[in-house]
Design an enzyme around this catalytic site. Structure first.
Site, short mmCIF file in Angstrom:
data_model
loop_
_atom_site.label_atom_id
_atom_site.label_comp_id
_atom_site.label_asym_id
_atom_site.label_seq_id
_atom_site.Cartn_x
_atom_site.Cartn_y
_atom_site.Cartn_z
N GLY A 293 0.76 -1.06 -0.19
CA GLY A 293 -0.28 -0.11 0.02
C GLY A 293 1.04 1.41 0.05
CD GLU B 261 13.14 -3.06 -4.23
OE1 GLU B 261 12.79 -1.35 -4.95
OE2 GLU B 261 12.86 -3.95 -4.73
NE ARG C 55 -3.17 -5.74 -2.93
CZ ARG C 55 -2.49 -5.16 -3.41
NH1 ARG C 55 -3.99 -4.83 -4.86
NH2 ARG C 55 -1.94 -4.65 -3.35
CB VAL D 130 -7.08 -0.56 -7.17
CG1 VAL D 130 -7.91 1.08 -7.25
CG2 VAL D 130 -7.05 -0.95 -5.78
P1 ADP Z 1 -2.80 -1.33 -5.76
O1 ADP Z 1 -1.23 -2.56 -6.03
O2 ADP Z 1 -4.11 -2.50 -6.32
O3 ADP Z 1 -3.21 -0.69 -6.89
P2 ADP Z 1 -3.39 -0.96 -3.32
O4 ADP Z 1 -1.69 -0.31 -3.04
O5 ADP Z 1 -3.28 1.00 -3.40
O6 ADP Z 1 -3.19 -1.28 -4.66
O7 ADP Z 1 -3.91 -0.79 -2.15
C1 ADP Z 1 -5.05 -1.22 -2.32
C2 ADP Z 1 -5.67 -1.19 -0.89
O8 ADP Z 1 -5.50 -2.34 -0.25
C3 ADP Z 1 -6.26 -0.55 -0.25
O9 ADP Z 1 -6.93 0.00 0.26
C4 ADP Z 1 -4.16 -0.23 0.47
O10 ADP Z 1 -4.83 0.96 1.44
C5 ADP Z 1 -4.54 -1.76 0.84
N1 ADP Z 1 -3.21 -2.07 0.89
C6 ADP Z 1 -2.27 -2.95 0.51
N2 ADP Z 1 -1.42 -3.10 0.78
C7 ADP Z 1 -1.95 -3.13 1.99
C8 ADP Z 1 -1.01 -3.58 3.28
N3 ADP Z 1 0.19 -4.57 3.41
N4 ADP Z 1 -1.50 -3.22 4.57
C9 ADP Z 1 -2.39 -2.84 4.53
N5 ADP Z 1 -2.94 -2.15 4.01
C10 ADP Z 1 -3.35 -2.42 2.25
P1 ADP Z 2 3.86 -1.56 -2.35
O1 ADP Z 2 4.38 -2.94 -1.79
O2 ADP Z 2 4.12 -0.58 -1.41
O3 ADP Z 2 3.26 -0.83 -3.68
P2 ADP Z 2 6.76 -1.36 -4.15
O4 ADP Z 2 7.88 -2.12 -4.14
O5 ADP Z 2 5.44 -1.77 -4.76
O6 ADP Z 2 5.87 -0.76 -2.51
O7 ADP Z 2 6.92 0.16 -4.35
C1 ADP Z 2 5.96 1.27 -4.33
C2 ADP Z 2 6.31 2.23 -5.20
O8 ADP Z 2 7.86 3.01 -5.52
C3 ADP Z 2 6.65 1.56 -7.13
O9 ADP Z 2 5.72 1.73 -7.54
C4 ADP Z 2 7.73 2.81 -7.29
O10 ADP Z 2 6.77 4.03 -8.28
C5 ADP Z 2 8.41 2.88 -6.20
N1 ADP Z 2 9.70 2.35 -6.33
C6 ADP Z 2 9.96 0.92 -5.75
N2 ADP Z 2 11.20 0.45 -5.50
C7 ADP Z 2 12.09 1.10 -6.27
C8 ADP Z 2 13.11 1.50 -6.98
N3 ADP Z 2 13.78 0.74 -6.82
N4 ADP Z 2 13.70 3.17 -6.89
C9 ADP Z 2 12.56 3.41 -7.59
N5 ADP Z 2 11.36 3.90 -7.62
C10 ADP Z 2 11.07 2.39 -6.93
#
Ligand code: ADP
Ligand code: ADP
Ligand code: MG
Length: 459
Positions: free
Chosen positions: A169, A205, A298, A301
């Site tokens: 999230g 990273e 999963r 959104v």
């Molecule tokens: P997507 O990757 O589907 O775009 P988001 O990162 O926006 O999803 O997360 C989708 C929903 O799940 C949001 O309501 C976000 O706050 C919630 N969410 C995602 N990962 C977690 C987590 N690890 N813990 C709590 N809420 C999470």
């Molecule tokens: P979450 O589980 O919260 O979705 P992600 O690992 O998917 O976390 O990272 C969330 C966002 O952060 C990515 O969509 C990207 O925009 C940015 N991001 C993630 N890793 C990197 C990276 N190594 N360098 C730059 N931006 C990053």
């Protein structure tokens, strides 16, 4: 021999638009639904749409939508033999999926083992590397110890990102620009991760300052077969959270798409993935390199962006796969194609740092028309509660190309009537007039560093 699962009554373990949409899919498929709700959601639409609805607790998610034991209890009491987790809440929780299995409730999602492995983001990196998928340079594992973490960061080279192993999230991510700032940043990140995810472990990273977020929707049948769909570009983000998603990506060439799809297939098939999932990458436009960052086990959104271009219903496919059906046949020549853009409508005051803006939705009239889809469960007069995620609707626009999609988006956003609380509709109206957005010049930090220059948290 595999046992063909069979279920006829499903507990919808979520709220909002995704709960409502899953209920509508079940109605079409002839599956009975049991909804659950917290007292804060006593007037929510998903309650009226389901065959039955039970209150499971007070507003805090910990005591309602995250209360695993209560959910299992309700499922047993109402004789549900399946559970639909949606996104957020318990959708990626391996312990919960295990409890479902122990109670003969089919968890509509991947296996417990997959949820556990991919839910540990450091472990997911390892698996991706083993399967030959390009992964962001970084640590081999997650750290509890600052000294060990620092020597890895020194090797990887600054700037680095600290990420919570259990993160999601957009939370639990921190940029460290230089070596001197590492120790204090690590300690803060560790504490935050412990408080937010109940697991302080942090992995490292290399930080790429100007990348696009590109992801591939996948569906696996659990037997090593999979489908992969054209990329979604989710580069308009605020503090690592997506605000706009589109497909195809304006910066992805045919050749790059082929490579992304191949990498996604390797991972999906390599882990014998079951159900809908998303493989996320960052793409460095300067070098043309892309790197795996994580897999979301999963539905996401932004899945409608893929639906409007393929004509498929991904939620229905989730149910079909859980029922043991084979993957759908894709007729690529008969898909709608074109360009799709999703705008997240959040109850947030974008002019006040996007702070949540719960309150009464005094007026609500969503736009209609060719190429316009609105996924929501809210209605005029509803009270938007402060307890959950602030997203109240998704506006999905479809056009024959990006230009048409943007024109339709402009009309749809200007016709979107919403009053009573500030929302991100105003933000999107402003966004689609920005040259950088129109001309594809954005990266994932553009909003925090250029559009709202105080938005980024870094050390
Ligand atoms: P997507 O990757 O589907 O775009 P988001 O990162 O926006 O999803 O997360 C989708 C929903 O799940 C949001 O309501 C976000 O706050 C919630 N969410 C995602 N990962 C977690 C987590 N690890 N813990 C709590 N809420 C999470
Ligand atoms: P979450 O589980 O919260 O979705 P992600 O690992 O998917 O976390 O990272 C969330 C966002 O952060 C990515 O969509 C990207 O925009 C940015 N991001 C993630 N890793 C990197 C990276 N190594 N360098 C730059 N931006 C990053
Ligand atoms: Mg992510």
């Amino acid at each position: 021999m595999t046992n063909t699962p069979c279920f006829n009554r499903v507990l919808i373990a979520n709220r909002g638009e995704i709960a409502l949409r899953a209920i509508h899919v079940c109605q079409r498929l002839g599956i009975e639904t049991v909804a659950v709700y917290s007292t804060a959601d006593a007037t929510s639409q998903h309650i009226w749409s389901a065959d039955r609805a039970l209150c499971i607790g007070p507003p805090p998610a910990q005591n309602s939508y995250l209360a695993a034991l209560s959910l299992i209890h309700v499922a047993n009491q109402t004789r549900c033999n399946a559970l639909y987790p949606g996104y957020g809440f318990l959708s990626e929780n391996a312990d919960f999926a295990k409890q479902c299995a122990e109670n003969d409730i089919k968890f509509i999602g991947p296996s417990v083992d997959t949820l556990r492995k991919m839910g540990d983001k450091a472990e997911a990196r390892k698996i991706a590397i083993e399967l030959g998928v390009p992964v962001v340079p970084g640590s081999d594992s997650a750290y509890l110890d600052v000294g060990e973490a620092k020597s890895t960061a020194d090797e990887v080279g600054y700037p680095v990102l600290l990420k919570a192993r259990a993160g999601g999230g957009g939370r639990g991510i921190r940029i460290v620009k230089q070596e001197a700032a590492f120790n204090s940043a690590f300690i803060q990140a560790f504490r935050e991760a412990e408080a937010t995810f109940n697991d302080g472990a942090i992995y490292i990273e290399r930080f790429f300052p100007a990348v696009r977020h590109i992801e591939i929707q996948v569906i696996g049948d659990g037997q090593g077969n999979s489908l992969e769909f054209d990329e979604r570009d989710c580069s308009v983000q605020r503090r690592h959270q997506k605000l706009v998603e589109e497909s195809p990506s304006p910066v992805v060439s045919k050749d790059l798409r082929r490579q992304l799809l191949e990498a996604a297939a390797k991972l999906t098939q390599g882990i014998g993935y079951e159900g809908a999932g998303t493989i996320e990458f960052i793409f460095d436009t300067a070098t043309g390199h892309f790197f795996f960052i994580e897999m979301n086990t999963r539905i996401q959104v932004e899945h409608p962006v893929t639906e409007v271009r393929t004509g498929l219903d991904l939620i229905e496919i989730q149910f079909d796969i859980a029922l043991g059906k084979s993957l759908p046949k894709l007729d690529v020549n008969n898909m709608p194609g074109g360009h799709a853009i999703e705008f997240r409508i959040n109850a947030e005051d974008w002019q006040q740092g996007f702070q949540p803006s719960p309150g009464n939705l005094n007026a609500w009239c969503a736009p209609k028309g060719t190429g316009i889809r609105v996924d929501t469960s809210v209605y005029q007069g509803q009270h938007i509660s402060p307890f959950y995620d602030s997203m109240i609707a998704k506006l999905i626009i479809h056009g024959c190309d990006r230009k048409e999609a943007l024109e339709r988006a402009r009309d749809a956003l200007s016709n979107f009537q919403c009053d009573g609380i500030p929302t991100t509709i105003g933000f999107h109206r402003m966004l689609i007039e920005q040259e950088a957005f129109i001309d594809n010049g954005v990266n994932t930090r553009w909003l925090d560093t250029d559009l709202f220059p105080t938005g980024e948290t870094e050390v």
